[in-house]
Design an enzyme around this catalytic site. Structure first.
Site, PDB file in Angstrom:
ATOM      1  CG  ASP A   1      -1.989   1.054   1.192  1.00 36.65           C
ATOM      2  OD1 ASP A   1      -2.263   1.577   0.101  1.00 36.65           O
ATOM      3  OD2 ASP A   1      -2.552   1.369   2.254  1.00 36.65           O
TER       4      ASP A   1
ATOM      5  CE  LYS B   1      -1.219   3.701  -4.128  1.00 33.14           C
ATOM      6  NZ  LYS B   1      -1.174   2.980  -2.850  1.00 33.14           N
TER       7      LYS B   1
ATOM      8  CG  ASP C   1      -5.658  -0.031  -0.683  1.00 33.36           C
ATOM      9  OD1 ASP C   1      -6.729  -0.276  -1.267  1.00 33.36           O
ATOM     10  OD2 ASP C   1      -5.489   0.971   0.044  1.00 33.36           O
ATOM     11  CG  ASN C   2      -4.853   2.576  -3.110  1.00 31.64           C
ATOM     12  OD1 ASN C   2      -4.015   2.609  -2.212  1.00 31.64           O
ATOM     13  ND2 ASN C   2      -6.046   3.123  -2.971  1.00 31.64           N
TER      14      ASN C   2
ATOM     15  CD  GLU D   1      -7.983   5.423   0.142  1.00 31.58           C
ATOM     16  OE1 GLU D   1      -8.419   4.452  -0.506  1.00 31.58           O
ATOM     17  OE2 GLU D   1      -6.797   5.799   0.086  1.00 31.58           O
TER      18      GLU D   1
END
Ligand SMILES: C[S@@+](CC[C@H](N)C(=O)[O-])C[C@H]1O[C@@H](n2cnc3c(N)ncnc32)[C@H](O)[C@@H]1O
Length: 273
Positions: A196, A199, A224-225, A256
């Site tokens: 996380d 990226k 995540d993401n 989020e």
């Protein structure tokens, strides 16, 4: 002149929507000054990994002032409250946090590696689901965020289960060496990782972790993401490795602290070490 007028009208319209949203009790959580400020400061956020207005330290102070000491649940709830009501934070958040919780519960890891601690929110979520003796090691690039995360974790009474390591898996070997020499990372010792951080570093850092041999068949990596802001190379790698080196479950969810922007969390199980 036409462009300036257009910008003026757009800014005025956004401002009016934000004010209306506040007056109506914030039914659209993303339509807030703190989110807009963060979006306009994206360049700074991505270079310094802080909102730039002291929101991360304010979040830690809010936890200390509003959550009883030694209560992990209360610290997590206080961070969620701060992010919904005061200033937007780039925590994994409550909705995706529940996906992370379920994965940790399923794996019952003894050793967890997190990339990206921020203010310690996800580390706390994982720590509260660990089996007895389980440990989270969270690698954080920004020393200020590391200090803030330690403050939150200490207040929540989880410092015995969470260690924040300042550094980066991609720093040429220094952090890998620290994890091995100071924190007992050995071949096959890592049961769970939560990715996380930056990226574009997801895939290279996963490959570095694979090279260390820490993971074992059955280890799980949650990212995540992957949908927003997006980690396309990581996603393409997991797609290509499906049923070969990895088996991945994709969780459709939202970014989020709001329901307007879709996101994707990947939960990948290592099949072959
Ligand atoms: C999205 S936040 C992490 C949120 C946190 N996992 C949570 O849900 O509570 C990303 C964090 O990664 C850190 N970061 C950025 N690049 C990094 C890197 N290469 N290695 C480790 N941490 C990094 C940033 O400083 C920031 O604190």
């Amino acid at each position: 002149m036409g462009v300036l007028l257009f910008v003026f009208y757009v800014a005025a319209a956004v401002g009016a929507l934000v004010v209306l949203n506040i007056l109506l009790g914030r039914p659209v959580p993303f339509l807030r000054w703190s989110v807009l400020r963060m979006l306009f400061g994206t360049k700074r956020l991505l270079s310094e990994w802080q909102g730039g207005d002291g929101r991360e330290q304010a979040a830690a102070s809010y936890v200390v002032a509003n959550a009883p000491a030694g209560n992990v649940d209360a610290a997590i709830a206080a961070l969620d409250r701060f992010a919904y009501r005061h200033k937007f934070l780039i925590n994994v958040g409550d909705e995706k946090g529940a996906i992370l919780d379920a994965a940790v519960e399923r794996v019952a890891p003894r050793r967890v590696l997190e990339l990206g601690a921020y203010v310690g929110y996800s580390a706390l979520r994982m720590a509260r689901r660990l089996p007895a003796g389980g440990q989270v090691f969270s690698v954080e690039l920004n020393p200020s965020n590391a200090t803030i995360a330690r403050q939150v974790i200490e207040h929540a009474g989880a410092a015995d289960r969470i260690t924040i390591v300042v550094g980066s898996i991609g720093d040429g070997g220094q952090t890998v060496q620290t994890l091995e020499e100071a924190h007992g990372f050995t071949a096959g010792s890592l049961d769970f990782a939560f990715i996380d951080h930056a990226k574009d570093a997801y895939l290279p850092d996963l490959q570095r972790i694979l090279q260390t041999g820490w993971l074992h068949p059955g280890s799980v990596v949650v990212a995540d993401n992957v949908g927003f802001p997006g980690a396309p190379e990581y996603r393409a790698y997991m797609d290509a490795e499906e049923g070969k080196r990895w088996h991945t479950r994709a969780h459709k969810t939202h970014a989020e602290y709001q329901k307007l922007i879709a996101d994707l969390v990947l939960e990948s199980t290592l099949l072959l070490g």
